[in-house]
Design a protein around this motif. Sequence first.
Motif, short mmCIF file in Angstrom:
data_model
loop_
_atom_site.label_atom_id
_atom_site.label_comp_id
_atom_site.label_asym_id
_atom_site.label_seq_id
_atom_site.Cartn_x
_atom_site.Cartn_y
_atom_site.Cartn_z
N ILE A 90 8.33 -8.31 3.41
CA ILE A 90 9.15 -9.72 3.19
C ILE A 90 10.49 -9.41 2.91
CG2 ILE A 90 9.22 -11.87 1.73
CD1 ILE A 90 6.12 -12.07 1.61
N LEU A 91 10.61 -8.57 2.00
CA LEU A 91 11.80 -8.14 1.58
C LEU A 91 12.83 -7.35 2.71
CD1 LEU A 91 11.26 -7.25 -1.87
CD2 LEU A 91 12.74 -9.11 -1.32
N ALA A 92 12.09 -6.95 3.58
CA ALA A 92 12.81 -6.02 4.86
C ALA A 92 13.31 -6.98 5.57
CB ALA A 92 11.46 -5.07 5.42
N CYS A 93 12.56 -7.91 5.94
CA CYS A 93 12.93 -9.35 6.57
C CYS A 93 14.11 -9.82 6.00
CB CYS A 93 11.86 -10.27 6.83
SG CYS A 93 10.44 -9.88 8.03
N GLY A 94 14.16 -10.00 4.81
CA GLY A 94 15.04 -10.59 4.14
C GLY A 94 16.50 -9.58 4.09
N GLY A 95 16.17 -8.32 3.92
CA GLY A 95 17.45 -7.47 4.10
C GLY A 95 18.01 -7.37 5.44
N HIS A 96 17.14 -7.59 6.32
CA HIS A 96 17.35 -7.52 7.83
C HIS A 96 18.47 -8.53 7.94
CE1 HIS A 96 17.81 -6.84 12.10
NE2 HIS A 96 17.71 -8.34 12.12
N PHE A 97 18.11 -10.05 7.56
CA PHE A 97 18.89 -11.16 8.14
C PHE A 97 19.87 -11.56 6.76
CE2 PHE A 97 14.84 -11.56 10.64
CZ PHE A 97 15.36 -12.03 11.93
N GLN A 98 19.58 -10.82 5.80
CA GLN A 98 20.42 -11.09 4.61
C GLN A 98 20.37 -12.59 4.34
OE1 GLN A 98 22.48 -8.96 2.57
NE2 GLN A 98 20.98 -7.71 3.54
#
Length: 197
Positions: A90-98
């Motif tokens: 989930i956080l990797a998605c957030g980090g990718h999309f900021q």
Amino acid sequence: MGSRIPSKPRDQLSSQEKSDYDDIICSFTQIAEHGFGKNGERFLYKDKDGSWLGPYPLLMAAPKTGKLGMQLVYSIGELPLPSDVKETAILACGGHFQAAYELYAHEAVATAAGVLSKEQVAVIKQGHKPEDLNENCSLAFDVAVRLCGAPGPLPQELWDKSIRAFGRNGTLALVHYVGFYAYICIALNAADAPVPE
């Protein structure tokens, strides 16, 4: 700056909006409290006047879609995936999309549950993989970043590693979490959903 789709308290809604609100607010409340605790325990998903924050106003703006989104959250939440793996993805998605609100919320979830350290979360939020992730979280990060950021199929090697690590059902769960949170991140960015002060 506020969200492009601001939430309104119930008493400021039209009759039709109140009907839609009442129809889906129970789902919102159950999911939020089950997954995240009472408002403010880990992070804020309602402001002081009771208006919803984050992705909820967008879901409320299209009630039929919002209801289906809540049903999808329930379904995905029942899929088997360890908490540390799930939060890493989930956080990797957030980090990718900021996606600021998603990062705010899931940083609180991951650190409160003790599944990731603040230092690990800080690195993931910048779109990088911490060197000290365990093997399963490292794999979840790689799968999430590849699915979010590169065209074409997931490489067979990552698929096979995921099957070995998580089994078929766990791999499907990981893919569903990444797909759903990519959608949430895109929606949050479109709405420019702010992080509560």
